[in-house]
Design a protein around this motif. Structure first.
Motif, PDB file in Angstrom:
ATOM      1  N   TYR B  11     -44.130 -79.099 -16.150  1.00 43.18           N
ATOM      2  CA  TYR B  11     -45.324 -78.963 -17.027  1.00 43.18           C
ATOM      3  C   TYR B  11     -46.390 -79.950 -16.541  1.00 43.18           C
ATOM      4  O   TYR B  11     -46.032 -81.202 -16.800  1.00 43.18           O
ATOM      5  N   LYS B  12     -47.455 -79.520 -15.768  1.00 42.31           N
ATOM      6  CA  LYS B  12     -48.469 -80.365 -15.179  1.00 42.31           C
ATOM      7  C   LYS B  12     -47.552 -81.354 -14.083  1.00 42.31           C
ATOM      8  O   LYS B  12     -47.847 -82.350 -14.293  1.00 42.31           O
ATOM      9  N   GLY B  13     -46.797 -80.843 -13.325  1.00 42.45           N
ATOM     10  CA  GLY B  13     -46.190 -81.551 -12.432  1.00 42.45           C
ATOM     11  C   GLY B  13     -44.979 -82.569 -13.073  1.00 42.45           C
ATOM     12  O   GLY B  13     -44.316 -83.164 -12.147  1.00 42.45           O
ATOM     13  N   VAL B  14     -44.885 -82.567 -14.298  1.00 40.57           N
ATOM     14  CA  VAL B  14     -43.722 -83.277 -14.920  1.00 40.57           C
ATOM     15  C   VAL B  14     -42.849 -82.438 -15.221  1.00 40.57           C
ATOM     16  O   VAL B  14     -43.152 -81.368 -15.843  1.00 40.57           O
ATOM     17  N   LEU B  52     -42.811 -70.252 -21.110  1.00 44.05           N
ATOM     18  CA  LEU B  52     -42.117 -69.748 -20.024  1.00 44.05           C
ATOM     19  C   LEU B  52     -41.373 -70.720 -19.188  1.00 44.05           C
ATOM     20  O   LEU B  52     -41.979 -71.821 -18.972  1.00 44.05           O
ATOM     21  N   ALA B  53     -40.093 -70.770 -18.897  1.00 42.49           N
ATOM     22  CA  ALA B  53     -39.262 -71.379 -18.184  1.00 42.49           C
ATOM     23  C   ALA B  53     -39.482 -71.332 -16.765  1.00 42.49           C
ATOM     24  O   ALA B  53     -40.024 -70.351 -16.448  1.00 42.49           O
ATOM     25  N   THR B  54     -39.630 -72.524 -16.271  1.00 44.81           N
ATOM     26  CA  THR B  54     -39.950 -72.447 -14.791  1.00 44.81           C
ATOM     27  C   THR B  54     -38.918 -71.924 -13.992  1.00 44.81           C
ATOM     28  O   THR B  54     -38.841 -71.118 -13.037  1.00 44.81           O
ATOM     29  N   SER B  55     -37.443 -72.399 -14.432  1.00 41.85           N
ATOM     30  CA  SER B  55     -36.473 -71.869 -13.970  1.00 41.85           C
ATOM     31  C   SER B  55     -35.262 -71.758 -14.795  1.00 41.85           C
ATOM     32  O   SER B  55     -35.455 -72.232 -15.873  1.00 41.85           O
ATOM     33  N   GLY B  56     -34.222 -70.865 -14.740  1.00 42.37           N
ATOM     34  CA  GLY B  56     -33.221 -70.738 -15.753  1.00 42.37           C
ATOM     35  C   GLY B  56     -33.756 -69.718 -16.795  1.00 42.37           C
ATOM     36  O   GLY B  56     -34.731 -69.118 -16.671  1.00 42.37           O
TER      37      GLY B  56
END
Lengths: 261, 237
Positions: B11-14, B52-56
């Motif tokens: 989320y925003k790089g974090v 939304l999940a970035t992965s998984g």
């Protein structure tokens, strides 16, 4: 696991109750109810009805029994309030954070937004018919009381075109509200639009041409007077694409991707 | 019934969530425990598709929430007690939910009774509700469709001691009848009394998970919690 058999939970415990997807008509009924189940919603509806009827009656009394003139006066109130109705309808969930509940109940966000658009569009048609009813009554009563002949100059085509304009202004409000997801910003853009085009149209030939193609109020005018030519239609299509279709599409894409917090 | 499978969220790089995996079984209460900003709410929103999940992937009944037919019939959710329209009455809020789910209006009265909101209170606008009343309204809303899975974000916030005891009893009863309950909390004592399993998160990572006894090993949960989150504490980060 099929949804049509009742599965048993891992530990053999209670059966899992089956759900059913919410049909679209039910979403529309819910969204229509949300328009009038708060005090602010009721006040907006009352003001819309009150101003429409009052402006028609006042104009009819002053200018005499001319149906089209009385009817046209309602356009001033409707042209300002209907877009606001559209904007508030599609931005309320973001302003009040109720999107968290709404999109958990129905995760298909495009369907929810489509259901939100229908009641204001229907309201635009209803408001147009209400204005017509008021105009007919006022014209008849004024003619009767003053013993002057009434002018029944509202042709079906004019009425249809005028109603179409009212539907378009609601759609513009819906589209800008969906794109900006922020009521004050969308209201400012919507209401400042005519002022801006007024200035643009005075910036020489180029400005006049741009305003002639993009100012929805100008391009929709031939619709209300039932004098639409091929060129007018092209201008109307371009301005509708610019002010309604494009922002609506972009707003839908934004809503689908947006993180709901 | 709930499964988080290597869920990460940028989320925003974090990294708001970093490879989070755990499951919640039927008939149990699982507490998602961690300091503020640990990623608890983000994880619960990902489960329901609000984020939304970035992965998984996170699934309920083996599927993504949005792919269930009428998911709110099967999964009851509560995210934020302040996310109800202030101008609507509590009853109207529930009526809109019941309409959406195609439930009879008497279900509104049933869930009001379940959470202990009186008919008089239900006819007041939500803006006049205390935080505790909003929590009860949120739980009532989550229970509308008689779900087999409950996901509650910080349900204990703002409840008075009686409210706490009521909430514990309600969640225990639902779990005992076969529900899978996942709740987030930073209230250690609250969780200690009601949860069967605990998943401790800090800085988006699962620091420990297991039954109360496994985690505590004879200590109390508070000590365990501080030991686990010490490295993830804001002051030392």
């Amino acid at each position: 696991m099929s949804d049509h058999v009742v599965p048993v939970t891992e530990d053999g415990g209670a059966p899992v109750p089956m759900g059913e997807p919410t049909p679209f008509r039910r979403l529309v009924a819910v969204e229509a109810r949300k328009l009038v189940d708060t005090r602010s919603g009721l006040i907006l509806t009352a003001v819309l009805v009150g101003l429409t009827v009052a402006s028609v009656v006042a104009r009819g009394v002053v200018v005499g029994p001319r149906a089209l003139t009385a009817l046209g006066t309602a356009g001033i109130a409707l042209g300002t309030l209907l877009p606001v109705l559209g904007i508030l309808t599609v931005t309320a969930e973001w302003s009040h954070r109720t999107a968290l509940t709404t999109f958990a109940l129905e995760p298909r966000r495009v369907r929810v937004l489509a259901a939100k658009c229908l009641p204001p569009l229907i309201a635009a048609v209803a408001a147009s018919l209400l204005a017509l009813l008021a105009a007919v009554l006022v014209t008849a009563v004024v003619a009767e009381v003053r013993h002057v002949p009434a002018t029944w100059d509202v042709s079906p085509l004019v009425l249809l075109g005028w109603t179409g304009v009212n539907v378009l202004v609601v759609a513009e409000g819906l589209a800008l509200g969906m794109l900006l997801m922020n009521a004050p910003a969308a209201i400012v853009v919507c209401l400042a639009g005519p002022l801006m085009w007024g200035v643009v149209a005075r910036l020489g030939a180029a400005g006049e041409a741009v305003a002639g193609w993009l100012d929805l109020n100008t391009t929709a005018a031939p619709l209300a007077s039932a004098e639409m030519t091929g060129g007018d239609l092209a201008r109307l299509v371009v301005s509708v694409a610019f002010w309604i279709a494009a922002p609506m599409a972009a707003g839908l894409a934004r809503a689908v991707r947006r993180e709901v917090t | 019934m709930i499964e988080f499978n290597h869920v990460s969220k940028l989320y925003k790089g974090v990294k708001a969530l970093d490879d989070v995996s755990f499951t919640v079984g039927a008939g149990s209460v699982t507490a998602f425990l961690g300091p503020n900003g640990a990623g608890k709410s983000t994880a619960l929103r990902i489960l329901v598709g609000l984020s939304l999940a970035t992965s998984g992937a996170a699934t309920v009944f083996g599927r993504a929430y949005a792919e269930l037919d009428g998911p709110a019939h099967r999964v009851g959710t509560m995210f934020d007690p302040n996310a109800y329209h202030p101008g609507r009455t509590g009853r109207e809020t529930l009526t809109l939910g019941a309409m959406t789910l195609g439930l009879p209006r008497r279900r509104v009265d049933e869930v009001l009774d379940l959470v202990g909101l009186t008919h008089r209170e239900s006819r007041r606008a939500v803006k006049g509700y205390s935080l505790g009343m909003r929590q009860r309204l949120g739980v009532a809303h989550a229970l509308l469709g008689r779900p087999g899975v409950l996901v509650l974000d910080e349900p204990g916030n703002g409840l008075d001691p009686q409210g706490m005891r009521w909430m514990r009893g309600l969640l225990r009863g639902l779990a005992d009848s076969g529900c899978a309950v996942l709740l987030s909390s930073h209230l250690l004592h609250e969780v200690e009394e009601v949860a069967d399993r605990v998943v401790v998160v800090g800085h988006g990572r699962v620091l420990a998970q297991g039954t109360m006894d496994e985690l505590n090993r004879g200590r109390n949960l508070e000590q365990t919690f501080f030991d686990l989150t010490a490295g993830a504490d804001r002051s030392t980060a």
